[in-house]
Design a protein around this motif. Structure first.
Motif, short mmCIF file in Angstrom:
data_model
loop_
_atom_site.label_atom_id
_atom_site.label_comp_id
_atom_site.label_asym_id
_atom_site.label_seq_id
_atom_site.Cartn_x
_atom_site.Cartn_y
_atom_site.Cartn_z
N LEU A 24 -51.28 47.12 -1.42
CA LEU A 24 -50.48 48.05 -0.61
C LEU A 24 -50.12 49.31 -1.40
O LEU A 24 -50.16 50.42 -0.88
CB LEU A 24 -49.22 47.36 -0.10
N LEU A 25 -49.82 49.14 -2.67
CA LEU A 25 -49.49 50.33 -3.49
C LEU A 25 -50.74 51.19 -3.70
O LEU A 25 -50.66 52.42 -3.72
CB LEU A 25 -48.93 49.90 -4.85
N LEU A 26 -51.88 50.54 -3.84
CA LEU A 26 -53.10 51.31 -4.13
C LEU A 26 -53.66 52.00 -2.88
O LEU A 26 -54.45 52.94 -3.00
CB LEU A 26 -54.17 50.38 -4.74
N THR A 27 -53.27 51.54 -1.70
CA THR A 27 -53.87 52.11 -0.49
C THR A 27 -53.07 53.26 0.13
O THR A 27 -53.46 53.80 1.15
CB THR A 27 -54.07 51.03 0.60
N SER A 28 -51.95 53.62 -0.47
CA SER A 28 -51.19 54.77 0.06
C SER A 28 -50.78 55.65 -1.10
O SER A 28 -50.49 55.16 -2.19
CB SER A 28 -49.95 54.27 0.79
N ASP A 29 -50.75 56.96 -0.87
CA ASP A 29 -50.29 57.84 -1.96
C ASP A 29 -48.87 58.34 -1.72
O ASP A 29 -48.33 59.14 -2.46
CB ASP A 29 -51.25 59.02 -2.16
N VAL A 247 -56.24 60.08 -10.13
CA VAL A 247 -55.01 59.51 -9.54
C VAL A 247 -55.12 57.99 -9.39
O VAL A 247 -54.17 57.26 -9.72
CB VAL A 247 -54.67 60.18 -8.19
N THR A 248 -56.26 57.49 -8.93
CA THR A 248 -56.37 56.03 -8.79
C THR A 248 -56.27 55.36 -10.16
O THR A 248 -55.60 54.33 -10.32
CB THR A 248 -57.70 55.64 -8.09
N SER A 249 -56.90 55.97 -11.17
CA SER A 249 -56.81 55.39 -12.53
C SER A 249 -55.35 55.37 -12.99
O SER A 249 -54.88 54.38 -13.57
CB SER A 249 -57.64 56.22 -13.52
N LEU A 250 -54.65 56.46 -12.71
CA LEU A 250 -53.24 56.56 -13.13
C LEU A 250 -52.40 55.50 -12.41
O LEU A 250 -51.51 54.88 -13.02
CB LEU A 250 -52.73 57.97 -12.78
N LYS A 251 -52.71 55.26 -11.15
CA LYS A 251 -51.95 54.26 -10.39
C LYS A 251 -52.23 52.85 -10.92
O LYS A 251 -51.31 52.05 -11.08
CB LYS A 251 -52.31 54.35 -8.90
N VAL A 252 -53.50 52.58 -11.21
CA VAL A 252 -53.83 51.26 -11.77
C VAL A 252 -53.08 51.07 -13.10
O VAL A 252 -52.52 50.01 -13.38
CB VAL A 252 -55.36 51.11 -11.95
N MET A 253 -53.04 52.15 -13.89
CA MET A 253 -52.34 52.08 -15.18
C MET A 253 -50.83 51.87 -14.98
O MET A 253 -50.21 51.05 -15.67
CB MET A 253 -52.61 53.36 -15.96
#
Ligand code: SAM
Ligand code: SF4
Ligand code: FES
Length: 344
Positions: A24-29, A247-253
């Protein structure tokens, strides 16, 4: 209604999330800034404001593997191959100590050029300089890992790259996911600080598999987690792929920081390749480590994993000054400690 702010709050306070919550966190910005700020608070609370520098020595680009994403893969004939003599590696490490580094990372393609005796000599000499040593030289036997540990290696980086077995098999011809797991398990049992992590944006990789990658680091209680975008290289079978986003890399981190609050997490070079402030943004979103290059001369250009790699025309002295300036400018300090993980 999905309450993503509540998920971020849960992660910040309990350091635990389900796969669905991570997805859920990864699917919305919508709440990205709140996510990054929460990761920054957890980083500050658990590992402090000091940034640990690890001096990276890229000591050989010779590789017997054929990972589809990597410019060093065996079948890439565009690469001029090199291997540094043990004395040169020791000299680079000695200079790194002179620039104030407390740790060096010895990284190379996977090869058998260096015998166990060579590695023992290199490790013993570097250890006597008062440095902590991280190895990043791929899959080896347990006996080899044991010999390196005895000779002075403290830490080992071996990314799982992806926990999706189907993708893993496609991108790693001749390699075996089970052996990768065996390596990580052996390293842990032998007392290394173990680093893993994934590539973000691999072909066919889904949000679900990224969530599983994050949970993998948590499940094995990784001491270090290095992750960054996959950046397509024209000289590989993945030329023309889209690659991962910053941004996706930063979110995963950031999510990784929330789940592993006391781990050491680098702001990776690949992040800065996609965003010229990438490492500082990462340091403000959960990271607490930077790995500046201390390899000298022409070798930096020859260690070309992907296009646009930063610092390839710079010197160790320049990078040391550059990174210190950037860290100071964001109100953080360069650590004078070895920066081992302190479990909390
Ligand atoms: N050979 C060792 C190994 O594979 O563990 C260490 C060196 S390898 C070049 C270090 C890391 O580079 C890999 O774990 C991989 O994640 C990363 N890498 C390789 N190709 C990349 C690419 N095209 N984009 C981003 N990272 C890449
Ligand atoms: Fe070799 Fe490592 Fe590149 Fe794979 S990722 S081709 S093992 S250097
Ligand atoms: Fe190498 Fe900035 S760290 S130029």
């Amino acid at each position: 209604m999905i309450d993503r702010l509540a998920i971020i709050h849960t992660a910040e306070t309990t350091h635990s999330l389900s796969k669905q919550e991570i997805m859920l966190l990864l699917t919305s910005d919508e709440y990205d800034q709140q996510l990054f700020m929460a990761a920054d608070r957890v980083r500050s609370k658990y590992v402090g404001d000091q940034v640990h520098l690890r001096g990276l020595i890229e000591f050989s680009n010779i590789c017997q593997r054929n990972c589809f994403y990597c410019g060093l893969r065996k079948d890439n004939v565009q690469v001029k191959r090199y291997w540094l003599k043990p004395e040169t590696i020791i000299e680079f490490a000695s200079k790194a100590a002179g620039y104030g580094y407390k740790t060096v990372v010895l990284q190379s393609g996977e090869n058998d050029i260096y015998t166990v005796a060579d590695m023992q000599y290199i490790l013993t000499e570097i250890k006597s300089l008062g440095l902590a040593i991280t190895l990043s030289i791929g899959e080896k036997t347990r006996a080899q890992y044991e010999a390196y540990k005895k000779a002075g290696a403290d830490r080992y980086l071996l990314r799982i790259e992806t926990t999706d077995r189907k993708i893993y098999a496609k991108l790693h011809p001749g390699m075996d996911f089970e052996n990768r797991l065996r390596c990580l398990s052996d390293l842990k049992k032998l007392g290394y600080e173990v680093g893993t992590g994934c590539l973000v944006g691999l072909p066919e990789q889904t949000i679900e598999s990224l969530a599983e990658d994050i949970l993998f680091s948590k499940a094995i209680d990784a001491d270090m987690i290095g992750l960054g975008p996959f950046i397509p290289n024209d000289d590989t079978p993945l030329a023309g792929e889209v690659g991962g986003t910053f941004v996706t890399s930063l979110k995963v981190m950031a999510i990784t920081r929330l789940l592993l609050p006391d781990a050491n997490i680098p702001a990776t070079t690949a992040m800065e390749t996609l965003n010229k402030e990438g490492r500082m943004i990462a340091l403000n979103s959960g990271a607490n480590v930077v790995m500046p290059n201390v390899t000298e001369g022409e070798y930096r250009q020859m260690y070309r994993l992907y296009p646009g790699k930063i610092c390839i025309n710079d010197t160790p002295v320049h990078c040391r000054g550059c990174i210190t300036g950037k860290i100071t400018a964001i109100g953080r300090q360069v650590s004078q400690e070895y920066g081992y993980r302190t479990k909390k």
